[in-house]
Design an enzyme around this catalytic site. Structure first.
Site, mmCIF file in Angstrom:
data_model
loop_
_atom_site.group_PDB
_atom_site.id
_atom_site.type_symbol
_atom_site.label_atom_id
_atom_site.label_comp_id
_atom_site.label_asym_id
_atom_site.label_seq_id
_atom_site.Cartn_x
_atom_site.Cartn_y
_atom_site.Cartn_z
ATOM 1 N N THR A 1 28.478 40.121 25.243
ATOM 2 C CA THR A 1 27.342 40.108 26.160
ATOM 3 C C THR A 1 27.203 38.701 26.729
ATOM 4 O O THR A 1 27.976 37.807 26.399
ATOM 5 C CB THR A 1 26.036 40.493 25.439
ATOM 6 O OG1 THR A 1 25.611 39.399 24.604
ATOM 7 C CG2 THR A 1 26.223 41.738 24.576
ATOM 8 N N CYS A 2 26.189 38.494 27.568
ATOM 9 C CA CYS A 2 25.962 37.159 28.119
ATOM 10 C C CYS A 2 25.601 36.146 27.040
ATOM 11 O O CYS A 2 25.917 34.964 27.164
ATOM 12 C CB CYS A 2 24.841 37.201 29.158
ATOM 13 S SG CYS A 2 25.267 38.104 30.658
ATOM 14 N N ASN A 3 24.947 36.604 25.996
ATOM 15 C CA ASN A 3 24.447 35.699 24.970
ATOM 16 C C ASN A 3 25.311 35.610 23.728
ATOM 17 O O ASN A 3 25.088 34.747 22.887
ATOM 18 C CB ASN A 3 23.029 36.110 24.558
ATOM 19 C CG ASN A 3 22.015 35.778 25.624
ATOM 20 O OD1 ASN A 3 22.066 34.723 26.238
ATOM 21 N ND2 ASN A 3 21.094 36.702 25.871
ATOM 22 N N MET B 1 22.263 44.709 34.909
ATOM 23 C CA MET B 1 21.413 43.544 35.097
ATOM 24 C C MET B 1 21.035 43.362 36.564
ATOM 25 O O MET B 1 19.903 42.972 36.886
ATOM 26 C CB MET B 1 22.108 42.287 34.574
ATOM 27 C CG MET B 1 21.274 41.003 34.722
ATOM 28 S SD MET B 1 19.648 41.116 33.938
ATOM 29 C CE MET B 1 20.113 40.978 32.215
#
EC number: 1.2.1.70
Length: 415
Positions: free
Chosen positions: A50-52, A195
């Site tokens: 994921t982005c994180n 998103m």
């Protein structure tokens, strides 16, 4: 017997610049999982990206010790000289610790935004992609399915109080605190994934006029939020001079906006760019241009501070997670009993079928009818007996379960 290991990098240990060093395209994700599965003793793997965070889960033989970090660096083409310097960014967990981490994560308890919704979908999609790549074994399939179940239970049974439920909601809330307003402004959203759609809806709810980029126009293949306009991705630079806000949220490994092309636009008004992607979509050097500011996902304080109301719910969620961890451990420790349970079920069913067969003959059924009835009885009896044993396995201590199987084996397996 196999064990579970996890290795990962996330927002709590690494900046967006450091995380993007280890971000992977779908093709690279597949390449990494296939490289791991080829290692001796590895039963399966699942990659959560994921982005994180980027986290790799592996099941393997107890005696095996796989250097997941070096494999990761090789696939990502990290220079040898940099590998030792970057290794501290990664966290490693094993056994129950890895299981507990995944359950807490799927429940939204380790996200930048406590209780956020997206991680549940991301965990489910990670398992689906691993299955598509044929690299997930029974252990990890069960683990991730249980993780999704845990996440759903937390959301329905605990209902952690939340403010902002997505990165873009937190970003806009922070910008509002800094004096930004969105009503009546023009906003361009680059990217039409989950998103991107969340972003478009968030700006629309605040009264902005939103345009979303799409890759093609063919009807039925592109969906954009209600009330939004759309343009082709290739026309994004032409649209920017009209905009007050530009948000980019794609999965592209390349920049969607470059400094020299923005500079050529000779912008006269203020422009705020928000980059929600990892790796980053927007060249951070754009922020050096006059009247232009660039935010990335780490600029928004989405993980600080927990209210008293949230604290009580979080503790309740953690209690639920511990119960689910114990259930998974019970399944894991007893999973080697499955072949014996099935064998005993078959033997018991054959005995029932034989006994019922005598009754069928006494009732003077035709031979072909007797055979059909006996087969039906055997299949049904096997399912019932196995279901009963699996139910005992799920609730009994593993040592007690093994004693039960040994005792039943002496009955059904005796000459």
């Amino acid at each position: 017997m196999r064990k579970i290991q996890m290795m990962g990098i996330d927002h709590s240990r690494a900046t967006v610049a450091e995380r993007e060093l280890f971000s992977l395209t779908k093709a690279k994700q597949k390449e990494l999982m296939e490289a791991v599965i080829r290692q001796q003793g590895v039963g399966g793997c699942v990659l959560l990206s994921t982005c994180n965070r980027t986290e790799l889960y592996v099941s393997l033989q107890k005696e095996e010790d796989i250097d997941l970090y070096r494999i990761f660096c090789h696939i990502r083409e990290i220079p040898q000289t940099a590998q030792d310097e970057l290794q501290h960014l990664f966290c490693r967990r094993s056994g129950e610790d890895a299981v507990r981490h995944l359950f807490l994560l799927t429940g939204g308890l380790k996200s930048r935004i406590i209780g956020e919704d997206q991680i549940l979908t991301q965990v489910r999609e990670a398992l689906e992609y691993a299955r598509l790549c044929n690299v997930a074994d029974t252990v990890l399939k069960t683990l991730f399915r249980m993780a999704v179940t845990v996440g759903k239970k937390i959301k329905t049974q605990v209902a952690i109080p939340r403010g902002n439920t997505s990165a873009i909601a937190a970003a806009l809330a922070q910008l509002e605190q800094e004096g930004h307003t969105f009503g009546g402004t023009q906003c361009l959203v680059i990217g039409n994934g989950e998103m991107g759609r969340l972003t478009a809806r968030a700006f629309r709810e605040r009264g902005a006029f939103v345009t979303v980029t799409v890759r093609q126009y063919r009807s039925g293949q592109v969906q954009i939020p209600e009330g939004c306009a759309r343009i082709h991705y290739g026309e994004r630079y032409e649209k920017i001079p009209e905009c007050r806000y530009v948000v980019s949220a794609t999965s592209s490994p390349n920049l969607t906006l470059e400094k020299d092309k923005i500079q050529e636009l000779n912008l006269t008004g203020a422009l705020t760019l928000i980059d929600l992607a990892v790796p980053r979509d927007i060249d951070p050097c754009i922020g050096e241009l006059p009247q232009t500011e660039v935010y990335n996902i780490d600029d928004f304080q989405t993980g600080t501070g927990v209210s008293e109301e949230q604290s009580a719910s979080i503790e309740a969620a953690k209690t639920l997670v511990e119960e689910e961890v114990a259930e998974f451990v019970s399944w894991y420790e007893c999973k080697d009993m499955i072949p014996e349970i099935r064998e005993l079920g078959t033997l018991a069913a054959q005995d029932v079928s034989w006994r019922m067969g005598k009754t069928f003959h006494e009732m003077q059924f035709a031979p072909e009818v007797c055979h059909q009835l006996a087969d039906a009885v055997e299949q049904t009896a096997a399912k019932v007996f196995q279901k009963m044993l699996f139910g005992v396995r799920d609730h009994a201590d593993s040592d007690v379960m093994r004693e039960c199987l040994d005792a039943l084996g002496q009955v059904w397996k005796k000459e």
